[in-house]
Write a protein that holds these residues in place. Structure first.
Motif, PDB file in Angstrom:
ATOM      1  N   ASP A 125      87.707  -0.733  76.696  1.00 51.29           N
ATOM      2  CA  ASP A 125      86.888  -1.591  77.553  1.00 51.29           C
ATOM      3  C   ASP A 125      86.682  -0.960  78.924  1.00 51.29           C
ATOM      4  O   ASP A 125      87.628  -0.449  79.535  1.00 51.29           O
ATOM      5  CB  ASP A 125      87.545  -2.964  77.743  1.00 51.29           C
ATOM      6  N   GLU A 126      85.460  -1.036  79.405  1.00 47.26           N
ATOM      7  CA  GLU A 126      85.134  -0.646  80.761  1.00 47.26           C
ATOM      8  C   GLU A 126      84.442  -1.824  81.439  1.00 47.26           C
ATOM      9  O   GLU A 126      83.429  -2.329  80.945  1.00 47.26           O
ATOM     10  CB  GLU A 126      84.209   0.571  80.801  1.00 47.26           C
ATOM     11  N   TYR A 127      84.993  -2.265  82.545  1.00 46.05           N
ATOM     12  CA  TYR A 127      84.389  -3.323  83.348  1.00 46.05           C
ATOM     13  C   TYR A 127      83.793  -2.697  84.601  1.00 46.05           C
ATOM     14  O   TYR A 127      84.347  -1.756  85.158  1.00 46.05           O
ATOM     15  CB  TYR A 127      85.442  -4.349  83.775  1.00 46.05           C
ATOM     16  N   TRP A 128      82.679  -3.244  85.054  1.00 45.22           N
ATOM     17  CA  TRP A 128      82.118  -2.762  86.308  1.00 45.22           C
ATOM     18  C   TRP A 128      81.233  -3.838  86.926  1.00 45.22           C
ATOM     19  O   TRP A 128      80.755  -4.747  86.244  1.00 45.22           O
ATOM     20  CB  TRP A 128      81.337  -1.457  86.113  1.00 45.22           C
ATOM     21  N   THR A 129      81.070  -3.734  88.228  1.00 43.26           N
ATOM     22  CA  THR A 129      80.225  -4.688  88.934  1.00 43.26           C
ATOM     23  C   THR A 129      79.445  -3.996  90.026  1.00 43.26           C
ATOM     24  O   THR A 129      79.944  -3.070  90.674  1.00 43.26           O
ATOM     25  CB  THR A 129      81.044  -5.844  89.538  1.00 43.26           C
ATOM     26  N   ASP A 130      78.217  -4.468  90.211  1.00 45.59           N
ATOM     27  CA  ASP A 130      77.382  -4.013  91.310  1.00 45.59           C
ATOM     28  C   ASP A 130      77.346  -5.027  92.440  1.00 45.59           C
ATOM     29  O   ASP A 130      76.550  -4.917  93.360  1.00 45.59           O
ATOM     30  CB  ASP A 130      75.961  -3.734  90.823  1.00 45.59           C
ATOM     31  N   GLU A 132      76.461  -8.051  92.105  1.00 47.23           N
ATOM     32  CA  GLU A 132      75.549  -9.119  91.698  1.00 47.23           C
ATOM     33  C   GLU A 132      75.922  -9.694  90.344  1.00 47.23           C
ATOM     34  O   GLU A 132      75.716 -10.878  90.078  1.00 47.23           O
ATOM     35  CB  GLU A 132      74.112  -8.585  91.647  1.00 47.23           C
ATOM     36  N   ALA A 133      76.443  -8.863  89.466  1.00 48.16           N
ATOM     37  CA  ALA A 133      76.853  -9.279  88.123  1.00 48.16           C
ATOM     38  C   ALA A 133      78.015  -8.392  87.700  1.00 48.16           C
ATOM     39  O   ALA A 133      78.264  -7.333  88.278  1.00 48.16           O
ATOM     40  CB  ALA A 133      75.700  -9.159  87.134  1.00 48.16           C
ATOM     41  N   THR A 134      78.735  -8.850  86.674  1.00 49.85           N
ATOM     42  CA  THR A 134      79.858  -8.084  86.128  1.00 49.85           C
ATOM     43  C   THR A 134      79.576  -7.799  84.660  1.00 49.85           C
ATOM     44  O   THR A 134      79.046  -8.646  83.935  1.00 49.85           O
ATOM     45  CB  THR A 134      81.175  -8.850  86.293  1.00 49.85           C
ATOM     46  N   TYR A 135      79.962  -6.609  84.230  1.00 47.22           N
ATOM     47  CA  TYR A 135      79.673  -6.158  82.873  1.00 47.22           C
ATOM     48  C   TYR A 135      80.950  -5.659  82.205  1.00 47.22           C
ATOM     49  O   TYR A 135      81.832  -5.106  82.860  1.00 47.22           O
ATOM     50  CB  TYR A 135      78.660  -5.008  82.900  1.00 47.22           C
ATOM     51  N   PRO A 140      76.722  -8.233  80.122  1.00 42.95           N
ATOM     52  CA  PRO A 140      77.102  -9.126  81.225  1.00 42.95           C
ATOM     53  C   PRO A 140      78.143 -10.140  80.779  1.00 42.95           C
ATOM     54  O   PRO A 140      78.094 -10.651  79.653  1.00 42.95           O
ATOM     55  CB  PRO A 140      75.780  -9.818  81.586  1.00 42.95           C
ATOM     56  N   VAL A 141      79.086 -10.422  81.668  1.00 49.48           N
ATOM     57  CA  VAL A 141      80.123 -11.409  81.383  1.00 49.48           C
ATOM     58  C   VAL A 141      80.176 -12.418  82.518  1.00 49.48           C
ATOM     59  O   VAL A 141      79.654 -12.186  83.613  1.00 49.48           O
ATOM     60  CB  VAL A 141      81.505 -10.749  81.193  1.00 49.48           C
ATOM     61  N   SER A 142      80.823 -13.556  82.251  1.00 47.66           N
ATOM     62  CA  SER A 142      80.996 -14.576  83.281  1.00 47.66           C
ATOM     63  C   SER A 142      82.325 -15.273  83.082  1.00 47.66           C
ATOM     64  O   SER A 142      82.929 -15.203  82.004  1.00 47.66           O
ATOM     65  CB  SER A 142      79.855 -15.597  83.238  1.00 47.66           C
ATOM     66  N   VAL A 143      82.775 -15.942  84.124  1.00 46.37           N
ATOM     67  CA  VAL A 143      84.024 -16.687  84.040  1.00 46.37           C
ATOM     68  C   VAL A 143      83.877 -17.835  83.051  1.00 46.37           C
ATOM     69  O   VAL A 143      82.764 -18.225  82.686  1.00 46.37           O
ATOM     70  CB  VAL A 143      84.437 -17.221  85.426  1.00 46.37           C
ATOM     71  N   SER A 144      85.007 -18.385  82.636  1.00 41.12           N
ATOM     72  CA  SER A 144      84.979 -19.460  81.655  1.00 41.12           C
ATOM     73  C   SER A 144      84.455 -20.751  82.265  1.00 41.12           C
ATOM     74  O   SER A 144      84.391 -20.919  83.486  1.00 41.12           O
ATOM     75  CB  SER A 144      86.388 -19.692  81.101  1.00 41.12           C
ATOM     76  N   VAL A 215      91.541  -5.259  94.606  1.00 41.26           N
ATOM     77  CA  VAL A 215      90.175  -5.294  95.151  1.00 41.26           C
ATOM     78  C   VAL A 215      89.115  -5.171  94.059  1.00 41.26           C
ATOM     79  O   VAL A 215      88.130  -5.917  94.046  1.00 41.26           O
ATOM     80  CB  VAL A 215      89.986  -4.206  96.227  1.00 41.26           C
ATOM     81  N   ALA A 216      89.296  -4.242  93.128  1.00 42.26           N
ATOM     82  CA  ALA A 216      88.292  -4.076  92.069  1.00 42.26           C
ATOM     83  C   ALA A 216      88.149  -5.347  91.235  1.00 42.26           C
ATOM     84  O   ALA A 216      87.035  -5.810  90.964  1.00 42.26           O
ATOM     85  CB  ALA A 216      88.665  -2.890  91.177  1.00 42.26           C
ATOM     86  N   GLY A 217      89.285  -5.920  90.823  1.00 41.10           N
ATOM     87  CA  GLY A 217      89.229  -7.117  89.996  1.00 41.10           C
ATOM     88  C   GLY A 217      88.666  -8.317  90.709  1.00 41.10           C
ATOM     89  O   GLY A 217      87.933  -9.127  90.116  1.00 41.10           O
ATOM     90  N   VAL A 218      88.979  -8.460  91.994  1.00 43.17           N
ATOM     91  CA  VAL A 218      88.407  -9.555  92.782  1.00 43.17           C
ATOM     92  C   VAL A 218      86.890  -9.429  92.840  1.00 43.17           C
ATOM     93  O   VAL A 218      86.157 -10.418  92.699  1.00 43.17           O
ATOM     94  CB  VAL A 218      89.014  -9.579  94.196  1.00 43.17           C
ATOM     95  N   ALA A 219      86.398  -8.205  93.023  1.00 45.61           N
ATOM     96  CA  ALA A 219      84.951  -7.987  93.025  1.00 45.61           C
ATOM     97  C   ALA A 219      84.332  -8.433  91.707  1.00 45.61           C
ATOM     98  O   ALA A 219      83.251  -9.047  91.688  1.00 45.61           O
ATOM     99  CB  ALA A 219      84.646  -6.511  93.285  1.00 45.61           C
ATOM    100  N   MET A 220      85.003  -8.144  90.594  1.00 41.17           N
ATOM    101  CA  MET A 220      84.508  -8.553  89.271  1.00 41.17           C
ATOM    102  C   MET A 220      84.388 -10.073  89.157  1.00 41.17           C
ATOM    103  O   MET A 220      83.386 -10.617  88.692  1.00 41.17           O
ATOM    104  CB  MET A 220      85.460  -8.064  88.178  1.00 41.17           C
ATOM    105  N   ILE A 221      85.443 -10.760  89.591  1.00 38.63           N
ATOM    106  CA  ILE A 221      85.475 -12.215  89.440  1.00 38.63           C
ATOM    107  C   ILE A 221      84.386 -12.873  90.268  1.00 38.63           C
ATOM    108  O   ILE A 221      83.673 -13.778  89.787  1.00 38.63           O
ATOM    109  CB  ILE A 221      86.864 -12.761  89.825  1.00 38.63           C
ATOM    110  N   ARG A 222      84.245 -12.460  91.499  1.00 36.38           N
ATOM    111  CA  ARG A 222      83.228 -13.080  92.355  1.00 36.38           C
ATOM    112  C   ARG A 222      81.828 -12.867  91.797  1.00 36.38           C
ATOM    113  O   ARG A 222      81.011 -13.794  91.792  1.00 36.38           O
ATOM    114  CB  ARG A 222      83.359 -12.537  93.769  1.00 36.38           C
ATOM    115  N   ALA A 223      81.538 -11.674  91.319  1.00 35.97           N
ATOM    116  CA  ALA A 223      80.210 -11.401  90.772  1.00 35.97           C
ATOM    117  C   ALA A 223      79.982 -12.123  89.448  1.00 35.97           C
ATOM    118  O   ALA A 223      78.835 -12.332  89.043  1.00 35.97           O
ATOM    119  CB  ALA A 223      80.019  -9.896  90.591  1.00 35.97           C
TER     120      ALA A 223
END
Length: 265
Positions: A125-130, A132-135, A140-144, A215-223
């Motif tokens: 798995d590779e997660y990334w965010t710009d 604006e969105a998280t992938y 694209p993924v989103s919180v539950s 920091v990386a994971g927080v960025a993912m969650i917010r996006a």
């Protein structure tokens, strides 16, 4: 450099570290202790960080680099561009042959995240965010959407050493009292990524967590539509006391649980 370009650098850098680390995964590793029996490091950690930094330096030779291992800053600059690196987050899992570990890279400007990548090579798995969105793997993924505490799954994140086991116990008890179940994953960035993609509903700790763990994971969650605060309920930043990250719907209850960790016995 544009945000999209920074995403590309973060992904390439995280990929470089993850590729090196996975080549040595489940091999005969020389494991060293840093500040305790549960705080371990290997040469793979050091070499993976060097690979990450080399990739960053190819395009950003003057940017600050914050990282877990030697040769990097230990705090995020308040001004300017910087990169926050964890070459192997979840080293205890890594040395035990458990697949949940990864390389995390976040781009920050003036102390706030703008892009990030978390590469979990042993899981594929590779997660990334710009921002604006998280992938996850280009999807694209989103919180539950879980809003029922009795159905929610949360985790006490980070680590309470042997002199703080009372806090560890209170963290688990406070969460078990309120929520359906909990997980202990052993890799903070993987836990945060799991909140971003809805696999977990929330994570929490009462400590000041290292920026490379968060920091990386927080960025993912917010996006991905989630909420991340400190113990006061204010917006979390890299030097905050405590971290509570959720899908937003169970946030107040998990925040209440996190506040009990420091409570007098």
């Amino acid at each position: 450099m544009s945000r999209d370009e920074r995403v590309g650098v973060a992904r390439r850098a995280a990929g470089a570290g993850a590729t090196l680390a996975v080549e040595r995964f489940r091999t005969d590793l020389d494991v060293e202790q840093k500040n305790g029996k549960t705080d371990v490091v290997t040469q793979a950690d050091r070499d993976a960080q060097a690979a990450v930094i080399e990739e960053i330096r190819d395009t950003h030779p003057d940017d600050a680099v914050v990282g877990e291992e030697e040769g990097a800053l230990k705090s995020v600059p308040e001004t300017g561009a910087a990169w926050v690196v964890d070459p192997i987050d979840g080293t205890n899992n890594y040395v035990r042959g458990i697949r949940t570990w990864g390389t995390a890279v976040a781009a920050v400007r003036d102390g706030d995240h703008v892009a990030a990548a978390i590469n979990l090579p042993a899981l594929g798995d590779e997660y990334w965010t710009d921002g604006e969105a998280t992938y996850r793997n280009e999807t694209p993924v989103s919180v539950s959407a879980e809003d029922d505490p009795e159905a929610a799954v949360v985790t006490p994140t980070m680590w309470w050493d042997f002199d703080a086991r009372d806090q560890y116990g209170r963290a688990c008890q406070a969460m078990v009292d309120r929520f359906g179940d909990l997980r202990r994953v052993g890799c903070a960035q993987a836990e945060l990524a799991a909140v971003a993609d809805g696999s977990l509903d929330g994570v929490a700790t009462n400590i000041v967590a290292h920026p490379w763990d968060t920091v990386a994971g927080v960025a993912m969650i917010r996006a991905a539509g989630g909420t991340v605060t400190d113990l006061t309920g204010d917006r979390w930043r890299h030097d905050s006391v405590g971290l509570v990250a959720t899908n937003g719907k169970i946030h107040d209850m998990l925040l209440s649980a996190a506040r009990e960790i420091d409570a007098a016995e």
